[in-house]
Design a protein around this motif. Structure first.
Motif, PDB file in Angstrom:
ATOM      1  N   ASN A   1      -4.819   1.839  -4.939  1.00 50.31           N
ATOM      2  CA  ASN A   1      -6.182   1.236  -5.077  1.00 50.31           C
ATOM      3  C   ASN A   1      -6.777   0.836  -3.695  1.00 50.31           C
ATOM      4  N   VAL A   2      -8.103   1.232  -3.513  1.00 49.84           N
ATOM      5  CA  VAL A   2      -8.667   0.824  -2.484  1.00 49.84           C
ATOM      6  C   VAL A   2     -10.372   0.297  -2.925  1.00 49.84           C
TER       7      VAL A   2
ATOM      8  N   GLU B   1      -6.723  -2.898  -0.249  1.00 48.04           N
ATOM      9  CA  GLU B   1      -5.910  -1.885  -0.508  1.00 48.04           C
ATOM     10  C   GLU B   1      -4.808  -2.650  -1.256  1.00 48.04           C
ATOM     11  N   ALA B   2      -4.245  -1.972  -2.355  1.00 49.75           N
ATOM     12  CA  ALA B   2      -3.025  -2.737  -2.943  1.00 49.75           C
ATOM     13  C   ALA B   2      -2.336  -1.522  -3.726  1.00 49.75           C
TER      14      ALA B   2
ATOM     15  N   CYS C   1      -6.627  -5.788  -4.529  1.00 53.81           N
ATOM     16  CA  CYS C   1      -7.510  -4.850  -3.799  1.00 53.81           C
ATOM     17  C   CYS C   1      -9.008  -5.280  -3.687  1.00 53.81           C
TER      18      CYS C   1
ATOM     19  N   ALA D   1      -4.181  -6.615   2.823  1.00 52.88           N
ATOM     20  CA  ALA D   1      -5.353  -6.366   2.245  1.00 52.88           C
ATOM     21  C   ALA D   1      -6.381  -6.587   3.818  1.00 52.88           C
TER      22      ALA D   1
ATOM     23  N   ALA E   1       1.004  -1.278   0.257  1.00 50.00           N
ATOM     24  CA  ALA E   1       0.131   0.090  -0.037  1.00 50.00           C
ATOM     25  C   ALA E   1       0.799   1.272   0.132  1.00 50.00           C
TER      26      ALA E   1
END
Lengths: 402, 428
Positions: free
Chosen positions: B418-419, B277-278, B297, B2, A165
């Motif tokens: 990204n979420v 998320e990622a 994600c 994640a 993240a």
């Protein structure tokens, strides 16, 4: 269950250099106030520029280098150093899940385009159409990407392969404190095991100096330690500061020796009525009182140099000493400049470096009672303080690793 | 990572507020959104000569003068937060507003707009000569300089909201580009799950449409240039889609630990059940053709909620209407949902609102919760020429009634973050 949290690698690129040896050399010099300063380029302001460094060592691709402004380059470089030190660089499994929490401002400008636009605005009463043409023709698309603070994290993802993240916090000094706090809280609560925390700031920007001077913050007088400057007492400094934070279990499982334990990280805000910031800071100290070992405590102070604020912190630290805590305070901004978003994290790295050596570098303010103390060879804990120029009070308590 | 491992669990939503080019408040927005009304119009805020894109979903109905990015972003956030906190009933008295938790604000990066930058260059500065000093006008007071600093540093907006709503702790201002609004909600969910606070006020806001911001996105070839009929420009998932339309807006959510909400007798509107998320490590403006980050994600959010892909009834898409995004999002759906992706309804609010950028993740989260509550899926409008390569049910042009228990909201950012948020229905 609360997890123990440790630091396992750091990187700091600043006016004093990029290695602990270089930082200690500058901080231990006979005149640390003037060892790294540039008092000419932005005269009458004093600026602490980044040292010459080889960006290619951490950001080999030319395309990546061009996609970043100096601030992001400092960050990506320091991040690479931290990943390397923690044994993570190039490890796809760890990079695939490490989570970055960064702090950055952004807004790098193209000075030439800005000069033309400001000139146009002076000349034309109705500059609209011409302004649009000028911006459309002259702005480089890559500059926009270098301006977006989220790409502080985004670029690090691309350059170093950080894929878990990338969150970027904004908001000056507080952003750095909160990035550290949130990573610490999440690791402690088991919401993640492996984090990158970092920030960067570029002081080599004429527009920033106009803005901070307009706000009545920049020092125009000769340099002094941070404790006795006027309210217009800040000298800006450039830095990129990063560290790897993980749970002690995670570090042990991958066979890495921690550099320091993180006992506490706190951040808060107030409306800055006189004494309110000190009250916040005292509450944060009170919460970790039982963690203080009673030995010498090195204090890496985040005092930015603005007079009334620095005096408020000085009074608070005096109170700490009066309460029986053996403090060796260092107002590091006097030697490295105030690095805004990066300030708290740069001081954290310097603090870890003190723990590794078991001692603290000499005072920045030789005549100041708080700085006078030279703790020799017995530093087991470090307190990092953060005091934002306008808002945000924070602290971190670090301890020597087992 | 994640999932949220040992400290996961549902987080209750007890208040929501929305403001977009469609109007102010959930009522007006929902009425128009489900009727397929577009909020995109010709730009009047600044001259449009020499611009490739002359349309936007700017919010022009507020009485602000001058409109600067920070002043508008603050006002939008304030109004959304007022609606959300009022609905939640979280302030006990009519007196001081004392919010029992932290504040997370997704805000656009603040920079001086040109009029402000010009005033700055007139200050009686001590600075040496540079393009940023055009005059040294001693008539300008120090107060002007201080305001131009404080108004235009990133932390001010959240600091003011913290004062106005009485939130606790250090307010966090964040950016993950177009995923920002969702990240604000994610941070609130995490803080509540780990027991740091019983409630969180999460806001996404963006009022940053200015000549320069528009031109910057234009230079990246990200914006639609279908200027002729503004309401027809945003056409996600269509074969002739040609970019997104910039827009402004804000949304706020009051999140609470379910026990806290129930103990005070609050109405629970729905739950955040999962967060994923990622980061994509591929490119600054494009996603990796292997779709790996958006797949991780979405999968992360579904797993964090303890669900299976087939449990998801509806997706509120990122759906920007750029050729790239919609292709990759469809690709992601096919990998995460398999055969289910061909029949599962998915729609893009951006077809009507445009892309509210920093706010989008929060705005669309609020509409996702309303979809679950009302059993109505807003349409993807301007879907006239389907892209045969995207085999999706995009709820074309007309709203659809359907029972939705679990819905996903996607936010994919420039720069790779990204979420995905997984929402679930409140108890009947």
């Amino acid at each position: 269950m609360a997890h123990d949290v440790v630091l396992t690698g750091y990187g700091l690129l600043c006016a004093a250099g990029e290695t602990p040896e270089a930082w200690w050399r500058a901080l231990s010099s006979s005149d640390p106030l003037h060892a790294c300063v540039d008092s000419e380029t932005y005269k009458p302001f004093h600026v602490y520029p980044i040292v010459d460094y080889d960006l290619t060592a951490q950001v080999p691709k030319k395309g990546d280098q061009r996609a970043m402004g100096p601030m992001m380059q400092y960050g990506a470089y320091a991040c690479g150093l931290a990943l390397e030190a923690a044994g993570i660089k190039g490890d796809e499994e760890l990079l695939g899940r490490i989570e970055l929490i960064g702090a950055a401002g952004g807004g790098e400008r193209d000075w030439e385009v800005d000069a033309n636009v400001l000139d146009l605005l002076e000349r034309e009463a109705e500059p609209g159409a011409e302004l649009n043409r000028m911006l459309s023709d002259d702005l480089r698309p890559t500059l926009f990407l270098a301006q977006l603070p989220n790409l502080f994290g985004g670029n690090i993802s691309i350059v170093h392969g950080v894929a878990g993240a990338t969150r970027t916090f904004m908001g000056e000094e507080s952003a750095g404190m909160d990035a550290f706090r949130v990573a610490f809280e999440r690791a402690r609560a088991g919401q993640g095991e492996l984090f990158l925390v970092g920030a960067a700031f570029n002081a080599n920007r004429p527009d920033l100096h106009v803005m901070y001077d307009g706000g009545g913050l920049l020092l125009t007088e000769p340099l002094t330690p941070v404790w006795d400057r006027p309210d217009a007492g800040i000298c800006l400094g450039s830095a990129g500061a990063f560290f790897v934070l993980e749970t002690a279990d995670h570090a042990a499982a991958r066979g890495v020796r921690p550099l320091a334990k993180v006992k506490a990280v706190a951040s808060d805000r107030c409306r800055r009525a006189p004494g309110a910031a000190a009250e916040n800071a005292w509450r944060q100290l009170d919460a970790v009182w039982s963690e203080l070992r009673g030995g010498a405590l090195a204090v890496m102070s985040g005092a930015c140099g603005s007079g009334a604020l620095a005096r408020e912190e000085h009074e608070l630290l005096t109170r700490l000493v009066d309460s029986g805590v053996d403090c060796a305070v260092r107002g590091t901004a006097a030697a490295l400049g105030h690095t805004v978003e990066a300030s708290f994290l740069a001081n954290t790295v310097l603090g870890v470096s003190c723990l590794e050596r078991g001692t603290v570098f000499p005072p920045m303010a030789a005549s100041d009672p708080l700085e006078q103390r030279m703790a020799d060879g017995n530093i087991e804990q470090v307190l990092v303080t953060g005091w934002g120029a306008f808002r945000g009070e924070g602290m971190a308590l670090l301890e020597v690793a087992d | 990572m994640a999932g949220n491992g040992e400290s996961g669990g549902p987080v209750a939503i007890t208040g929501m507020g929305v403001i977009t080019p469609l109007g102010e408040g959930k009522g007006e927005n929902w009425e128009k959104l489900t009727s397929g009304v577009s909020g995109i119009h010709r730009i009047t805020r600044f001259p449009i000569e020499n611009l490739r894109t002359t349309i936007a979903g700017s919010v022009d109905f507020l009485d602000l003068d001058p409109v600067t990015p920070p002043s508008l972003s603050l006002e939008l956030a304030r109004r959304a937060a007022e609606e959300a906190t009022e609905e939640s009933g979280i302030f006990e008295t009519d007196g001081a507003r004392d919010f029992p938790g932290e504040l997370f604000v997704a805000a656009p990066p603040i920079e001086h707009d040109w009029p402000s930058r010009r005033t700055l260059s007139h200050l009686p500065s001590h600075a040496p000569d540079s393009p940023y000093v055009t005059k040294r006008d001693n008539r300008l007071s120090n107060v002007a300089g201080r305001e131009l600093l404080i108004e235009f540093i990133n932390g001010t907006l959240a600091d003011r909201l913290a004062d106005e709503f009485g939130t606790k702790g250090s307010p966090i201002t964040l950016t993950t580009a177009c995923a920002s609004g969702a990240t604000a909600i994610q941070l609130g969910v995490e803080a509540i799950r780990r027991g740091d606070c019983p409630a969180a006020l999460c806001i996404g806001t963006d009022g940053s449409i200015q000549e320069e911001t528009l031109i910057r996105f234009s230079l990246l070839s990200a914006l639609s240039t279908a200027n002729e009929v503004p309401g027809k420009a945003a056409k996600p998932f269509s074969k002739n889609r040609d970019g997104f339309v910039m827009a402004e807006g804000a949304a706020a959510m009051v999140l609470e630990h379910p026990e806290h909400a129930k103990a005070r007798g609050a109405t629970i509107l729905g739950y955040v059940l999962g967060v994923g998320e990622a980061a994509d490590t591929f490119h600054r403006t494009r996603s990796n053709p292997n779709g790996q980050a958006i797949i991780r994600c979405m999968t992360g959010a579904i797993e964090d909620a303890g669900l299976k892909p087939d449990d998801v009834h509806y997706v509120n898409c990122h759906g920007t209407g750029t050729p790239e995004n919609d292709k990759m999002e469809c690709f992601g759906f096919e990998h995460v949902f398999g055969a289910h992706s061909k029949t599962m309804p998915v729609s893009s609010n951006k077809s009507m609102i445009g892309h509210t950028l920093t706010a989008a993740g929060a705005v669309e989260a609020a509409f996702t919760v309303m979809t679950i509550r009302d059993g109505v899926m807003p349409p993807t409008i301007n879907y006239e020429i389907p892209d045969p390569a995207l085999d999706l049910d995009v709820v074309p042009n007309e709203k659809r009634a359907a029972a939705v228990e679990f819905a996903l909201s996607n936010s994919f950012g420039f720069g790779g973050q990204n979420v995905s948020l997984l929402f679930g229905a409140a108890e009947a």
